[in-house]
Design an enzyme around this catalytic site. Structure first.
Site, PDB file in Angstrom:
ATOM      1  N   SER A  56       0.883  -1.258  -0.065  1.00 13.41           N
ATOM      2  CA  SER A  56       0.276  -0.160  -0.075  1.00 13.41           C
ATOM      3  C   SER A  56       0.725   1.836  -0.036  1.00 13.41           C
ATOM      4  CB  SER A  56      -0.718  -0.491   1.476  1.00 13.41           C
ATOM      5  OG  SER A  56      -0.103   0.126   2.278  1.00 13.41           O
ATOM      6  N   ASP A  93      -1.202  -1.975  -4.390  1.00 12.61           N
ATOM      7  CA  ASP A  93      -2.712  -1.506  -3.942  1.00 12.61           C
ATOM      8  C   ASP A  93      -3.097  -0.297  -3.639  1.00 12.61           C
ATOM      9  OD1 ASP A  93      -4.882  -2.423  -2.274  1.00 12.61           O
ATOM     10  OD2 ASP A  93      -3.964  -2.139  -0.266  1.00 12.61           O
ATOM     11  N   HIS A  94      -4.360   0.185  -4.356  1.00 15.77           N
ATOM     12  CA  HIS A  94      -4.879   1.819  -4.000  1.00 15.77           C
ATOM     13  C   HIS A  94      -3.796   2.834  -4.163  1.00 15.77           C
ATOM     14  CE1 HIS A  94      -8.794   0.357  -1.987  1.00 15.77           C
ATOM     15  NE2 HIS A  94      -8.046  -0.719  -1.571  1.00 15.77           N
ATOM     16  N   HIS A 189     -13.561  -1.378   4.646  1.00 12.06           N
ATOM     17  CA  HIS A 189     -12.094  -1.156   5.181  1.00 12.06           C
ATOM     18  C   HIS A 189     -11.703  -0.794   6.613  1.00 12.06           C
ATOM     19  CE1 HIS A 189     -10.601   0.421   1.133  1.00 12.06           C
ATOM     20  NE2 HIS A 189      -9.784  -1.221   1.183  1.00 12.06           N
ATOM     21  N   ASN A 275      -8.582  -9.216  -0.525  1.00  4.98           N
ATOM     22  CA  ASN A 275      -7.913  -8.538  -0.017  1.00  4.98           C
ATOM     23  C   ASN A 275      -7.779  -8.942   1.920  1.00  4.98           C
ATOM     24  OD1 ASN A 275      -6.984  -7.991  -2.407  1.00  4.98           O
ATOM     25  ND2 ASN A 275      -7.145  -5.666  -1.547  1.00  4.98           N
ATOM     26  N   ASP A 277      -6.349  -8.151   5.225  1.00  3.08           N
ATOM     27  CA  ASP A 277      -4.639  -6.893   5.749  1.00  3.08           C
ATOM     28  C   ASP A 277      -5.809  -6.965   7.458  1.00  3.08           C
ATOM     29  OD1 ASP A 277      -2.633  -5.360   6.702  1.00  3.08           O
ATOM     30  OD2 ASP A 277      -3.470  -3.722   5.318  1.00  3.08           O
ATOM     31  N   SER A 278      -6.377  -6.405   7.964  1.00  2.00           N
ATOM     32  CA  SER A 278      -7.144  -6.103   9.071  1.00  2.00           C
ATOM     33  C   SER A 278      -6.483  -7.092   9.946  1.00  2.00           C
ATOM     34  CB  SER A 278      -8.184  -5.475   8.937  1.00  2.00           C
ATOM     35  OG  SER A 278      -8.429  -3.523   8.901  1.00  2.00           O
TER      36      SER A 278
HETATM   37 ZN   LIG Z   1      -8.573  -1.488  -0.368  1.00  2.00          ZN
END
Ligand SMILES: [Zn+2]
Length: 330
Positions: A56, A93-94, A189, A275, A277-278
């Protein structure tokens, strides 16, 4: 300028095609340090899963993009050393500008996301098209986004969902030439995906978040059959991690994620990249807090980052085996 092919990486084209046909999804795990990278590669080699390593813009600032790129190159060698040549994608990412996407492509990324979802529709089309034109000259795959996810993650944040408008997807895909499309159907998110008042309670009193909008997903699949779809913000926020964090001095409130059964269902559709991540952040934080609380005399970082790495690997193996279904597909 270095091509990802020289680094032993692959773009997402073939693995997405296989994932849609095989009704599973490829894990996209974010990394910004060595322990995360080790966990991801160990978990995916041991389960035999293809993997997308995501960087990211927050990770680029934290860890330095050159270091991250060399870590991904090292990951390819590391996987081989562990005994399996799994397909590894290095993905931005993004991405928020053409310049950023170009710089990543030029330094060896095999896939980029250009996120123009906050722009007007026409500006999103124009920006995405520009990135695709450059990326495809280098055989790099591009993920675009339509619709906006609520929540906060690194520098990406939005107050409310804007669900993807199925009527726009065909035109967007045709005009931009993107290789995959991130959509908004109710994932979000961060670790606080829903407010308790948005949820109902089951018989045990456990909060149940509103279901994903599978009706929108089906409508999208009807309009662009077989086209690779991506889900962002797809952490499940395991409550045992939240409980461990809070037990050992943490202060996480109202952390609610997407139930894994819903992600399993999504993975059997055209959704071929999920995706996460958290959940990884929670696993590491829970493990570190437990060491700090139970062994307060410990001061060797390896003694708390090691357990964090082991917990993360366990979580990722679970995701690959039981949620995404990508085990054995490498
Ligand atoms: Zn995202």
């Amino acid at each position: 300028m270095v091509s990802y092919k020289e680094l032993g990486l692959v773009n997402s084209k073939e693995i997405f095609k296989k994932a849609i046909a095989g009704k599973y999804a490829i894990p996209a795990f974010n990394f910004n340090n060595m322990e995360q990278m080790q966990s991801i590669i160990q978990a995916c080699v041991e389960t035999g899963s293809p993997v997308i390593l995501q960087v990211s813009s927050g990770a680029r600032k934290y860890a330095n993009q050159t270091l991250l790129r060399y870590m991904a190159q090292g990951a390819v060698e590391y996987a081989r050393e562990l005994g399996k040549n799994i397909p590894i994608v290095l993905h931005l990412d993004h991405g928020d500008s053409f310049e950023l996407c170009k710089s990543c492509i030029d330094m060896g990324f095999s896939s980029v996301m250009i996120d123009g979802s906050h722009l007007s529709y026409e500006d999103n089309v124009a920006l995405t098209r520009k990135v695709v034109e450059y990326a495809h000259q280098h055989d790099v795959t591009v993920e675009g986004e339509l619709g906006v996810l609520a929540g906060v993650e690194d520098e990406v944040s939005a107050e409310h969902h804007t669900y993807t408008e199925p009527a726009q997807v065909e035109d967007f895909v045709k005009r931009t030439g993107v290789d995959s499309l991130a959509i908004s159907i109710g994932t979000s998110h961060g670790a606080n995906k829903f407010k308790p008042e948005q949820c109902t309670r089951d018989a045990q009193g456990i909060l149940v978040p509103p279901p994903l909008r599978f009706d929108i997903l089906e409508e999208i699949e009807k309009r662009i059959p077989g086209f690779p779809i991506v889900l962002h913000g797809a952490s499940s926020v395991p409550q045992e991690y939240v409980a461990t964090i809070n037990k050992y001095g943490g202060a996480m409130k109202d952390a609610i994620g997407i139930p894994e059964e819903q992600l399993r269902k999504a993975a059997t559709s055209a959704v071929c990249k999920i995706n996460i991540d958290s959940d990884g952040r929670l696993a590491m934080t829970a493990a570190v807090r437990e060491v700090f609380a139970s062994k307060p005399a410990e001061f060797d970082p390896r003694k708390y980052l090691g357990p964090a790495r082991d917990e993360l690997k366990k979580l990722y193996m679970h995701k690959v085996n039981n949620v995404l279904g990508s085990a054995g597909k490498a």
